[in-house]
Every structure is written in C-alpha cells, then in structure tokens.
Design a protein around this motif. Structure first.
Motif, PDB file in Angstrom:
ATOM      1  N   THR A   1      -5.442  -5.833  -2.133  1.00 22.37           N
ATOM      2  CA  THR A   1      -6.720  -5.317  -2.526  1.00 22.37           C
ATOM      3  C   THR A   1      -6.685  -4.304  -3.615  1.00 22.37           C
ATOM      4  O   THR A   1      -5.414  -4.112  -4.055  1.00 22.37           O
TER       5      THR A   1
ATOM      6  N   ASP B   1       0.685  -9.237   2.254  1.00 24.54           N
ATOM      7  CA  ASP B   1      -0.507  -8.332   1.715  1.00 24.54           C
ATOM      8  C   ASP B   1      -1.067  -9.266   0.857  1.00 24.54           C
ATOM      9  O   ASP B   1      -0.853 -10.030   0.047  1.00 24.54           O
ATOM     10  N   ASN B   2      -2.627  -8.837   0.746  1.00 24.11           N
ATOM     11  CA  ASN B   2      -3.509  -9.761   0.020  1.00 24.11           C
ATOM     12  C   ASN B   2      -3.935  -9.046  -1.444  1.00 24.11           C
ATOM     13  O   ASN B   2      -4.582  -9.523  -2.011  1.00 24.11           O
TER      14      ASN B   2
ATOM     15  N   LYS C   1     -10.512   1.224  13.569  1.00 23.32           N
ATOM     16  CA  LYS C   1      -9.060   1.269  13.883  1.00 23.32           C
ATOM     17  C   LYS C   1      -8.867   1.521  15.432  1.00 23.32           C
ATOM     18  O   LYS C   1      -8.132   0.809  16.225  1.00 23.32           O
TER      19      LYS C   1
ATOM     20  N   TYR D   1     -14.478   3.698   9.571  1.00 22.88           N
ATOM     21  CA  TYR D   1     -13.042   3.458   9.456  1.00 22.88           C
ATOM     22  C   TYR D   1     -12.432   3.966  10.713  1.00 22.88           C
ATOM     23  O   TYR D   1     -11.703   3.078  11.353  1.00 22.88           O
TER      24      TYR D   1
ATOM     25  N   ASP E   1      -4.047 -13.095   3.286  1.00 24.47           N
ATOM     26  CA  ASP E   1      -4.997 -12.349   3.950  1.00 24.47           C
ATOM     27  C   ASP E   1      -4.786 -12.132   5.451  1.00 24.47           C
ATOM     28  O   ASP E   1      -4.514 -13.227   6.091  1.00 24.47           O
ATOM     29  N   ILE E   2      -4.723 -11.005   6.190  1.00 25.71           N
ATOM     30  CA  ILE E   2      -4.361 -11.053   7.581  1.00 25.71           C
ATOM     31  C   ILE E   2      -5.513 -11.563   8.499  1.00 25.71           C
ATOM     32  O   ILE E   2      -5.590 -11.599   9.664  1.00 25.71           O
TER      33      ILE E   2
ATOM     34  N   LEU F   1       0.460  -2.713   9.113  1.00 28.38           N
ATOM     35  CA  LEU F   1      -0.056  -1.536   8.428  1.00 28.38           C
ATOM     36  C   LEU F   1      -1.309  -2.052   7.436  1.00 28.38           C
ATOM     37  O   LEU F   1      -2.177  -1.196   7.094  1.00 28.38           O
TER      38      LEU F   1
ATOM     39  N   THR G   1      -1.258  11.622   5.981  1.00 25.46           N
ATOM     40  CA  THR G   1       0.120  11.361   5.380  1.00 25.46           C
ATOM     41  C   THR G   1      -0.198  11.680   3.900  1.00 25.46           C
ATOM     42  O   THR G   1      -1.416  11.204   3.359  1.00 25.46           O
TER      43      THR G   1
ATOM     44  N   THR H   1      -8.698   1.702   4.368  1.00 30.80           N
ATOM     45  CA  THR H   1      -8.208   2.932   4.804  1.00 30.80           C
ATOM     46  C   THR H   1      -9.160   4.194   4.405  1.00 30.80           C
ATOM     47  O   THR H   1      -8.814   5.411   4.930  1.00 30.80           O
TER      48      THR H   1
ATOM     49  N   GLY I   1       0.625  -1.440   0.074  1.00 29.33           N
ATOM     50  CA  GLY I   1       0.292  -0.045   0.245  1.00 29.33           C
ATOM     51  C   GLY I   1       0.961   1.163  -0.110  1.00 29.33           C
ATOM     52  O   GLY I   1       1.998   1.427  -0.299  1.00 29.33           O
ATOM     53  N   PHE I   2       0.323   2.287   0.304  1.00 29.93           N
ATOM     54  CA  PHE I   2       0.929   3.844   0.168  1.00 29.93           C
ATOM     55  C   PHE I   2       2.167   3.831   1.187  1.00 29.93           C
ATOM     56  O   PHE I   2       3.325   3.748   0.969  1.00 29.93           O
ATOM     57  N   ILE I   3       1.716   3.767   2.685  1.00 30.20           N
ATOM     58  CA  ILE I   3       2.687   3.939   3.681  1.00 30.20           C
ATOM     59  C   ILE I   3       3.632   2.694   3.700  1.00 30.20           C
ATOM     60  O   ILE I   3       4.929   2.627   3.893  1.00 30.20           O
TER      61      ILE I   3
HETATM   62  N1  LIG Z   1      -2.814   7.191   4.746  1.00 27.48           N
HETATM   63  C1  LIG Z   1      -2.951   8.104   5.884  1.00 27.48           C
HETATM   64  O1  LIG Z   1      -3.047   9.147   5.877  1.00 27.48           O
HETATM   65  C2  LIG Z   1      -2.857   7.288   7.247  1.00 27.48           C
HETATM   66  C3  LIG Z   1      -2.868   7.882   8.261  1.00 27.48           C
HETATM   67  C4  LIG Z   1      -2.726   7.425   9.657  1.00 27.48           C
HETATM   68  C5  LIG Z   1      -2.883   6.126   9.722  1.00 27.48           C
HETATM   69  N2  LIG Z   1      -2.865   5.418   8.572  1.00 27.48           N
HETATM   70  C6  LIG Z   1      -2.839   3.807   8.632  1.00 27.48           C
HETATM   71  O2  LIG Z   1      -1.603   3.267   7.978  1.00 27.48           O
HETATM   72  C7  LIG Z   1      -1.816   2.131   7.541  1.00 27.48           C
HETATM   73  C8  LIG Z   1      -1.398   2.196   6.037  1.00 27.48           C
HETATM   74  O3  LIG Z   1      -2.215   3.286   5.375  1.00 27.48           O
HETATM   75  P1  LIG Z   1      -2.312   3.353   3.891  1.00 27.48           P
HETATM   76  O4  LIG Z   1      -2.537   4.800   3.606  1.00 27.48           O
HETATM   77  O5  LIG Z   1      -0.836   2.921   3.425  1.00 27.48           O
HETATM   78  O6  LIG Z   1      -3.171   2.507   3.181  1.00 27.48           O
HETATM   79  P2  LIG Z   1      -3.380   1.690   1.586  1.00 27.48           P
HETATM   80  O7  LIG Z   1      -4.999   1.521   1.588  1.00 27.48           O
HETATM   81  O8  LIG Z   1      -2.845   2.578   0.824  1.00 27.48           O
HETATM   82  O9  LIG Z   1      -2.993   0.268   1.786  1.00 27.48           O
HETATM   83  C9  LIG Z   1      -3.391  -0.796   2.610  1.00 27.48           C
HETATM   84  C10 LIG Z   1      -2.677  -1.926   2.265  1.00 27.48           C
HETATM   85  O10 LIG Z   1      -3.158  -3.149   2.924  1.00 27.48           O
HETATM   86  C11 LIG Z   1      -3.640  -4.297   2.224  1.00 27.48           C
HETATM   87  N3  LIG Z   1      -4.729  -4.926   2.774  1.00 27.48           N
HETATM   88  C12 LIG Z   1      -5.953  -4.402   2.914  1.00 27.48           C
HETATM   89  N4  LIG Z   1      -6.686  -5.520   3.417  1.00 27.48           N
HETATM   90  C13 LIG Z   1      -5.852  -6.442   3.556  1.00 27.48           C
HETATM   91  C14 LIG Z   1      -6.044  -7.881   4.247  1.00 27.48           C
HETATM   92  N5  LIG Z   1      -7.189  -8.234   4.578  1.00 27.48           N
HETATM   93  N6  LIG Z   1      -4.901  -8.530   4.300  1.00 27.48           N
HETATM   94  C15 LIG Z   1      -3.750  -8.241   3.858  1.00 27.48           C
HETATM   95  N7  LIG Z   1      -3.468  -7.075   3.443  1.00 27.48           N
HETATM   96  C16 LIG Z   1      -4.678  -6.111   3.308  1.00 27.48           C
HETATM   97  C17 LIG Z   1      -3.918  -3.539   0.789  1.00 27.48           C
HETATM   98  O11 LIG Z   1      -3.517  -4.641  -0.015  1.00 27.48           O
HETATM   99  C18 LIG Z   1      -2.991  -2.644   0.679  1.00 27.48           C
HETATM  100  O12 LIG Z   1      -1.804  -2.810   0.379  1.00 27.48           O
HETATM  101  C19 LIG Z   1      -3.289   1.634   7.663  1.00 27.48           C
HETATM  102  O13 LIG Z   1      -3.318   1.091   8.987  1.00 27.48           O
HETATM  103  C20 LIG Z   1      -4.205   3.262   8.013  1.00 27.48           C
HETATM  104  O14 LIG Z   1      -5.159   3.000   9.019  1.00 27.48           O
HETATM  105  C21 LIG Z   1      -2.847   5.825   7.228  1.00 27.48           C
END
Ligand SMILES: NC(=O)c1ccc[n+]([C@@H]2O[C@H](COP(=O)([O-])OP(=O)(O)OC[C@H]3O[C@@H](n4cnc5c(N)ncnc54)[C@H](O)[C@@H]3O)[C@@H](O)[C@H]2O)c1
Length: 334
Positions: free
Chosen positions: A34, A31-32, A159, A155, A57-58, A79, A185, A83, A10-12
C-alpha cells in the motif's frame, strides 16, 4: 527459523525483517505494498538468500493458503494493517477490511496450514497489536494485559476486533497464538505522516509543525529496535495464548516531545532561528485519547526484556537518520 512476516515492507515490519535476517532466520515477507509499504525500507535485503517476497493482500485467503503451502514457515508474525489514526477517521472502510477481515483470512489460512501439518507443536501465530485498544487514561495508572478494551478511533476499534479474533481462534480451535500490545513506536523508515517523522521533516523544511489541541496528550515512546527485540523474544519464549504489553516507560506530552525534536534540530543548525517558532496548534483530532501508558512488567519480569534505547538517544539517532536519508523520504512527500 523460517518466519512468514506480514507487513514486512512497512515501518515496524521492515525493522523486524532486517533484525530476523541479521539473526540468521529465513523470512517470507507478505505485503501488498500500500502507500505505507515500500521496498526501499529493505535496502540490500532483496538479494539475500534468506529473504523472499510475496506481493499479496492479506484479505485474499486462497493466496495466503498457497503461500503457506509453498514456503512452509515455522511461524507467522502478523503486522500488516492500516495504521494511521487520522486516515481511519476519514476513510474507515480500508481499516475494517484489512485489519478485521484480513486478520480473519490470515487466521483461517494459518489454522488450515497448522492442522494439515498435524498441529505442529512448534508453530506460533504472533499478532502485533497496539495499546490503543485499551482506550485512554487520565494522569494516573497504566494498562495491564487484563485492562478492558475501550477503543476510541476506527483504527483502534479495528485492531481490537482483530485481537478478539486472534483470541477466539486460540480458544475455539487451539491455534497457538501470542498477542502483543505495544506503545507508540518510532525510528528510521517511519512513514512521514506519523508524528515524529512529520515534525522532523517539517522542521528540516522550515514548514509549520502542527500540534493537535493544546499538545498536552501523553504518549509512551518505544524505539523500533527495542520493539523488534521484544517480538522475537515473545515468539521464542512467550507462553501460548498470552498477551504481552510492550512499553518503554518513556512518557511525554506531545508538545514537550515536539520541543525536544526542535532542540535537536537547533543543535544541527545553530545559525537558524529556533525551530519551535514553527509550532502551530491545530484543531484537536476527533476522539483524541488523552494518555496511553503500559504496565510492561509481564514481559520485563517473565521474559527478561527491557528497552535499551532512551528517548534522548533514540530521538537524536532518528533525527540524524532523516537528515541523512532525504532520498528516502522526499519521494514519499506527494
Ligand atoms: N507504529 C506504531 O507506533 C505502532 C504501535 C503499536 C502497534 N502497531 C502495529 O504494528 C503493525 C505495523 O505497524 P507499522 O507502523 O509498521 O505500519 P505501516 O503502516 O508502516 O506498515 C503497514 C504495512 O502493512 C502493509 N499492508 C497494509 N494493508 C495490507 C493488506 N491488505 N495486505 C497486505 N499488506 C498490507 C503495508 O503495505 C505496509 O507495508 C500494525 O499492525 C500496527 O497496528 C504500530
């Protein structure tokens, strides 16, 4: 270190994978894939001998146990999550199963693994959560790590539930956990549905730029490079059982942020009419929190972390990245 990172596509998560490998750590990405998970977020990484990928899948506890036993990581950084707040309003079920049940399955697998290894003193479970668990603020004050939980959206409620589970697995079973609550972020490889990439892409494509309500909701924007630096610091130096807020201090109303991005785009395309002409106010998001703001003095004073990317710099760099990488985002637009 050998790190098991969930959500590393994912992003972060992908920024963290790139950062950790750059520091010489081994990474197992679970990572699964999505809609938000994308192998293209990790260019040049898949062949790196420090990297391995497990499509899983987690929510699948048995598979998680198997992965932990196979790879024997030193720590877990969690992570993986659903989201996007807007999606959670329409389709809450995946948010509950992944963010709550998935975190539960991962905690159970991690606990079993940790106990099997004789409660290894070096093991850490670092949980990545959000400032949205604290609810909303008016114009004054900031959330500290002791602020009560008052999540507003499906959401943030999911969390919040995951944070409580992580804390319970520490208090009840002694699992060595750390929790982080970070602010909004942004940066490269962020999925186009999120505010900053959406504004940039719609601006580039001269489409309308939607702004919720009157655009006066305030967010605190953290560059993804600063966030992954903070996460690695907390993993190595944070105190077990503690929560760390991670915020940049750069607070801005959504409309002002959108106008900043429009001005950056104007500077790239001086012959076009101002991009702000495409701003369109749309019906406010249900349950839209007014303001988030984090008091991050605990990580700043305790661990010596501070953000290094200003909002001006970070936005310019992010706009440039989306301009130069339409081959990354165009295929995601459908
Ligand atoms: N982006 C933000 O601004 C932000 C801010 C605070 C906290 N967060 C937290 O940081 C974390 C990462 O956020 P992000 O923006 O990178 O999210 P994102 O949506 O870009 O990526 C999420 C990743 O999780 C994977 N995923 C989803 N469901 C899954 C499952 N059941 N099993 C395995 N993998 C799975 C997806 O394939 C993806 O690669 C999250 O926990 C989010 O709550 C994000």
């Amino acid at each position: 270190m050998k790190l098991l990172i969930t959500g590393g596509s994912g992003f972060i998560g992908s920024a963290l994978v790139r950062h950790a490998i750059g520091l010489g750590h081994s990474v197992i990405n679970v990572d699964n894939l999505t809609y938000a998970g994308n192998p293209d977020n990790l260019p040049g990484i898949s062949d790196n001998p420090l990297y391995s990928f497990e499509k899983a899948d987690i929510r699948d506890g048995e598979k998680l146990r198997e992965i932990l036993e196979t790879h024997v990581p030193d720590s877990v950084i969690h992570l993986a999550a659903e989201t996007h707040v807007d999606r959670s309003i329409q389709f809450s079920s995946e948010f509950i199963t992944t963010n709550v049940n998935g975190t539960y399955a991962l905690l159970e697998a991690a606990l079993h693994y940790w106990e099997q290894r004789g409660n290894d003193g070096k093991f850490r479970f670092l949980h990545v959560s959000t400032d949205e668990v604290y609810g909303q603020l008016d114009h004054e004050g900031s959330f500290t790590e002791d602020s009560p939980y008052r999540p507003s959206s499906p959401y943030s409620a999911s969390k919040a539930a995951s944070d409580h589970l992580v804390n319970a697995w520490h208090m009840t079973y002694g699992l060595p956990v750390l929790t982080t609550n970070c602010s909004n972020t942004y940066g490269q490889y962020q999925f186009p549905e999120k505010l900053i990439p959406k504004v940039i892409i719609n601006g580039i494509e001269k489409k309308s730029i939607p702004v919720y309500g009157n655009g006066q909701n305030i967010r605190e924007w953290l560059h993804v490079n600063d966030l992954v630096d903070a996460l690695m610091r907390i993993l190595s130096d944070g105190e077990i059982g503690q929560i760390y807020n991670i915020g940049s201090g750069s607070e801005i109303a959504n409309l002002a942020l959108v106008k900043m991005i429009c001005e950056i785009l104007d500077s790239k395309f001086p012959d076009l009419s101002p991009h702000s002409e495409h701003i369109q106010f749309v019906n406010d998001r249900a349950g839209h929190d007014f303001r988030y703001s984090l008091d991050s003095s605990k990580i700043r004073n305790g661990l010596g972390w501070k953000p290094s990317v200003s909002l001006d710099e970070g936005l310019c760099e992010t706009v440039n990245w989306y301009l130069e990488n339409d081959n990354w985002w165009k295929p995601l637009m459908n």
